[in-house]
Structures are given as C-alpha cells and as structure tokens.
Write a protein that holds these residues in place. Structure first.
Motif, mmCIF file in Angstrom:
data_model
loop_
_atom_site.group_PDB
_atom_site.id
_atom_site.type_symbol
_atom_site.label_atom_id
_atom_site.label_comp_id
_atom_site.label_asym_id
_atom_site.label_seq_id
_atom_site.Cartn_x
_atom_site.Cartn_y
_atom_site.Cartn_z
ATOM 1 N N SER A 199 6.872 -17.764 3.111
ATOM 2 C CA SER A 199 5.471 -17.363 3.296
ATOM 3 C C SER A 199 5.322 -15.856 3.179
ATOM 4 C CB SER A 199 4.960 -17.837 4.658
ATOM 5 O OG SER A 199 4.945 -19.247 4.726
ATOM 6 N N ALA A 200 6.260 -15.113 3.753
ATOM 7 C CA ALA A 200 6.209 -13.650 3.665
ATOM 8 C C ALA A 200 6.357 -13.201 2.214
ATOM 9 C CB ALA A 200 7.306 -13.034 4.526
ATOM 10 N N ALA A 201 7.281 -13.823 1.472
ATOM 11 C CA ALA A 201 7.474 -13.477 0.064
ATOM 12 C C ALA A 201 6.230 -13.817 -0.752
ATOM 13 C CB ALA A 201 8.690 -14.216 -0.494
ATOM 14 N N THR A 202 5.608 -14.952 -0.449
ATOM 15 C CA THR A 202 4.377 -15.352 -1.136
ATOM 16 C C THR A 202 3.267 -14.341 -0.883
ATOM 17 O OG1 THR A 202 4.970 -17.695 -0.936
ATOM 18 C CG2 THR A 202 2.651 -17.186 -1.379
ATOM 19 N N LEU A 203 3.170 -13.854 0.356
ATOM 20 C CA LEU A 203 2.158 -12.856 0.694
ATOM 21 C C LEU A 203 2.393 -11.557 -0.077
ATOM 22 C CD1 LEU A 203 -0.223 -11.876 2.399
ATOM 23 C CD2 LEU A 203 1.412 -11.282 4.200
ATOM 24 N N LEU A 204 3.633 -11.101 -0.123
ATOM 25 C CA LEU A 204 3.943 -9.869 -0.851
ATOM 26 C C LEU A 204 3.621 -10.013 -2.336
ATOM 27 C CD1 LEU A 204 7.331 -8.910 0.848
ATOM 28 C CD2 LEU A 204 5.111 -7.805 1.177
ATOM 29 N N LYS A 205 3.969 -11.158 -2.907
ATOM 30 C CA LYS A 205 3.659 -11.408 -4.327
ATOM 31 C C LYS A 205 2.157 -11.477 -4.539
ATOM 32 C CE LYS A 205 4.975 -12.379 -8.580
ATOM 33 N NZ LYS A 205 3.708 -12.615 -9.262
ATOM 34 N N ALA A 206 1.423 -12.052 -3.595
ATOM 35 C CA ALA A 206 -0.033 -12.150 -3.727
ATOM 36 C C ALA A 206 -0.687 -10.775 -3.722
ATOM 37 C CB ALA A 206 -0.596 -13.008 -2.602
ATOM 38 N N ILE A 207 -0.138 -9.844 -2.953
ATOM 39 C CA ILE A 207 -0.668 -8.478 -2.946
ATOM 40 C C ILE A 207 -0.529 -7.857 -4.338
ATOM 41 C CG2 ILE A 207 -0.315 -6.148 -2.050
ATOM 42 C CD1 ILE A 207 0.555 -7.466 0.605
ATOM 43 N N ILE A 208 0.649 -8.015 -4.925
ATOM 44 C CA ILE A 208 0.882 -7.489 -6.275
ATOM 45 C C ILE A 208 -0.053 -8.148 -7.282
ATOM 46 C CG2 ILE A 208 2.560 -7.385 -8.162
ATOM 47 C CD1 ILE A 208 4.737 -7.203 -5.961
ATOM 48 N N ASP A 209 -0.163 -9.490 -7.200
ATOM 49 C CA ASP A 209 -1.011 -10.222 -8.137
ATOM 50 C C ASP A 209 -2.478 -9.822 -7.990
ATOM 51 O OD1 ASP A 209 1.213 -11.534 -9.059
ATOM 52 O OD2 ASP A 209 0.847 -13.379 -7.928
ATOM 53 N N GLY A 210 -2.907 -9.589 -6.745
ATOM 54 C CA GLY A 210 -4.294 -9.223 -6.513
ATOM 55 C C GLY A 210 -4.640 -7.863 -7.103
ATOM 56 N N ILE A 211 -3.757 -6.896 -6.926
ATOM 57 C CA ILE A 211 -3.977 -5.568 -7.507
ATOM 58 C C ILE A 211 -4.025 -5.666 -9.025
ATOM 59 C CG2 ILE A 211 -2.995 -3.254 -7.802
ATOM 60 C CD1 ILE A 211 -1.692 -3.695 -4.998
ATOM 61 N N GLN A 212 -3.097 -6.419 -9.566
ATOM 62 C CA GLN A 212 -3.023 -6.579 -11.014
ATOM 63 C C GLN A 212 -4.279 -7.252 -11.553
ATOM 64 O OE1 GLN A 212 0.705 -7.466 -13.731
ATOM 65 N NE2 GLN A 212 0.167 -9.274 -12.588
ATOM 66 N N GLU A 270 -0.117 5.533 -6.441
ATOM 67 C CA GLU A 270 0.901 6.169 -5.609
ATOM 68 C C GLU A 270 0.493 6.103 -4.134
ATOM 69 O OE1 GLU A 270 3.815 7.110 -6.409
ATOM 70 O OE2 GLU A 270 3.650 6.941 -8.584
ATOM 71 N N LYS A 271 -0.786 6.381 -3.865
ATOM 72 C CA LYS A 271 -1.271 6.304 -2.493
ATOM 73 C C LYS A 271 -1.262 4.861 -1.995
ATOM 74 C CE LYS A 271 -2.466 9.263 -0.442
ATOM 75 N NZ LYS A 271 -1.727 10.118 0.529
ATOM 76 N N LEU A 272 -1.570 3.937 -2.894
ATOM 77 C CA LEU A 272 -1.544 2.518 -2.541
ATOM 78 C C LEU A 272 -0.141 2.081 -2.153
ATOM 79 C CD1 LEU A 272 -3.242 -0.075 -2.387
ATOM 80 C CD2 LEU A 272 -2.672 -0.486 -4.784
ATOM 81 N N GLU A 311 2.263 4.028 -1.006
ATOM 82 C CA GLU A 311 2.585 4.689 0.253
ATOM 83 C C GLU A 311 1.946 3.950 1.435
ATOM 84 O OE1 GLU A 311 1.320 8.845 2.472
ATOM 85 O OE2 GLU A 311 1.570 8.859 0.293
ATOM 86 N N THR A 312 0.668 3.589 1.296
ATOM 87 C CA THR A 312 -0.035 2.888 2.368
ATOM 88 C C THR A 312 0.548 1.493 2.586
ATOM 89 O OG1 THR A 312 -2.062 4.096 1.838
ATOM 90 C CG2 THR A 312 -2.302 2.101 3.148
ATOM 91 N N SER A 313 0.889 0.817 1.500
ATOM 92 C CA SER A 313 1.484 -0.515 1.618
ATOM 93 C C SER A 313 2.775 -0.471 2.422
ATOM 94 C CB SER A 313 1.761 -1.097 0.224
ATOM 95 O OG SER A 313 0.570 -1.258 -0.502
ATOM 96 N N MET A 314 3.608 0.531 2.166
ATOM 97 C CA MET A 314 4.856 0.653 2.904
ATOM 98 C C MET A 314 4.594 0.973 4.374
ATOM 99 S SD MET A 314 7.294 -0.237 1.034
ATOM 100 C CE MET A 314 8.519 0.152 2.285
ATOM 101 N N GLU A 315 3.566 1.767 4.651
ATOM 102 C CA GLU A 315 3.209 2.056 6.042
ATOM 103 C C GLU A 315 2.808 0.780 6.765
ATOM 104 O OE1 GLU A 315 2.871 4.859 8.173
ATOM 105 O OE2 GLU A 315 4.322 5.701 6.762
ATOM 106 N N VAL A 316 1.982 -0.031 6.113
ATOM 107 C CA VAL A 316 1.531 -1.287 6.725
ATOM 108 C C VAL A 316 2.704 -2.232 6.928
ATOM 109 C CG1 VAL A 316 0.111 -3.351 6.370
ATOM 110 C CG2 VAL A 316 -0.823 -1.082 5.856
ATOM 111 N N LEU A 317 3.592 -2.323 5.923
ATOM 112 C CA LEU A 317 4.733 -3.234 6.018
ATOM 113 C C LEU A 317 5.727 -2.812 7.089
ATOM 114 C CD1 LEU A 317 5.461 -3.948 2.238
ATOM 115 C CD2 LEU A 317 4.629 -5.580 3.934
ATOM 116 N N THR A 318 5.950 -1.524 7.209
ATOM 117 C CA THR A 318 6.991 -1.057 8.122
ATOM 118 C C THR A 318 6.479 -0.781 9.532
ATOM 119 O OG1 THR A 318 6.659 1.232 7.375
ATOM 120 C CG2 THR A 318 8.369 -0.064 6.265
#
Length: 201
Positions: free
Chosen positions: A154-167, A180-182, A184-191
């Motif tokens: 489920s976590a992997a599906t969510l991460l892939k969905a984020i990429i697919d949505g941006i694309q 680049e800011k996206l 950076e922010t994504s890593m902040e949210v994930l970590t």
C-alpha cells in the motif's frame, strides 16, 4: 544512399520516428506512411521489422518500461539507506518530467490501455512490477528499522500514485510545478510527516 545499419539500429530508428509521430498526432491519427516518412524508410522497411503499427506501439511501451526499470533496479538494489534510495528515485523522475516529453507520452499510453486489452494488461504488469520492487525495498527498510511497520504494498502504491499524479497533471497541460521544490517538500513529508506535534496532541 541509405547508410547501412544493423537490425537493432533500424528498429530503434523506426521506434524513434513512430514516437515522434504519436506525440504530434496521437496513436489513432498516425498512419504507417507518416512513420515511414519520419524514419526515412519505405513502408516495406518498416514491416520488415514490425508487423503493424500496434506492434510498434507495444515495442515503444516496452522500451519506456525497460529504460525506467534499468535505472530503478540500480537504485533499489544499491545498499543504501531508504532516504538515499527515495531521493535517487525522486531526482530521476524530476529529471524525466523536466527535460523530456515523458508525461505526454505516458498519457498516450494510458489512452491506448483503455482501448486495447493487450496493452492494458502490459501496463498493469509494468505497474505491478514497479510497485512490487518498491515494496520489497520498503520491507527491507522496515527490517532494518529505517521505516516504521506498515503495509509495504500500500505504501509503494501511494508513492507511485504521487509520481503518476504529477505526471498526469503535466501531461494535460497543467502548470509545471517547481519540481526541485516539489522533491524537497515530498522528502520532508515522507521523512518528517505533515502534522506538527501540537496538531497530533
């Protein structure tokens, strides 16, 4: 006089030409005559390498997938911490979105998947392969104590969905985000999460 090329080089020449045609007019409006003109070959030369326009498109889908997975496998197989792995994947897709027409071509693939059962099955297989590889890395990170316990697929599906949505947003003509800011922010949210300690009570 036409330069002699190996069969693999000719196939690549045809695929590159076909991709350019599909990007301009879409799959259904593109004719084999146009692919032949774009490639500088005869229709007979095209059919020597590919049975049909559909066969060309399927080969293009496979090529896109293989290019992505070659990079992704290299990142996921590396003995790095999960943060480094996620940053590597993020940077790869940021570069793809910013410097190529990948979002648009992915939209054309999605349209074909709706209309063509075989291509739909291929796209589903590619998605499952990607998610499965990422889930296995997340499970490894959980075993090493780098990621808290959760449902890896489920976590992997969510991460892939984020990429697919941006694309997808970029493919349909939406405004191009600051990638680049996206990242950076994504890593902040994930970590670090999204909510503050105060919000969590």
């Amino acid at each position: 006089m036409t330069k002699h090329r190996s069969p693999d080089e000719r196939a690549t020449q045809i695929l590159d030409a076909a991709r350019a045609c599909f990007m301009r007019k879409g799959y259904f409006a593109t004719k084999m005559d146009e692919i032949a003109r774009e490639s500088g070959l005869s229709k007979g030369g095209i059919y020597f390498h590919f049975d049909s326009k559909r066969d060309i498109f399927r080969s293009l889908v496979e090529r896109e997938y293989n290019r992505d997975m070659e990079f992704i496998d290299g990142v996921l197989d590396a003995e790095n911490d999960i943060a480094t792995i996620l940053i590597g994947l993020g940077e790869h897709f940021v570069q793809q979105f910013a410097a190529t027409d990948k979002p648009r071509f992915t939209a054309i693939i999605a349209e074909m998947a709706i209309r063509d059962e075989e291509i739909d099955e291929m796209v589903q297989e590619l998605q499952e392969s990607y998610i499965g590889r990422l889930a296995s890395v997340l499970e490894r990170a959980m075993d090493e104590g780098q990621v808290r316990r959760l449902h890896a697929t489920s976590a992997a599906t969510l991460l892939k969905a984020i990429i697919d949505g941006i694309q997808a947003g970029m493919a349909v003509g939406g405004s191009t985000p600051d990638l680049e800011k996206l990242l950076e922010t994504s890593m902040e949210v994930l970590t670090r999460g999204l909510l503050t300690d105060e919000a969590l009570g």
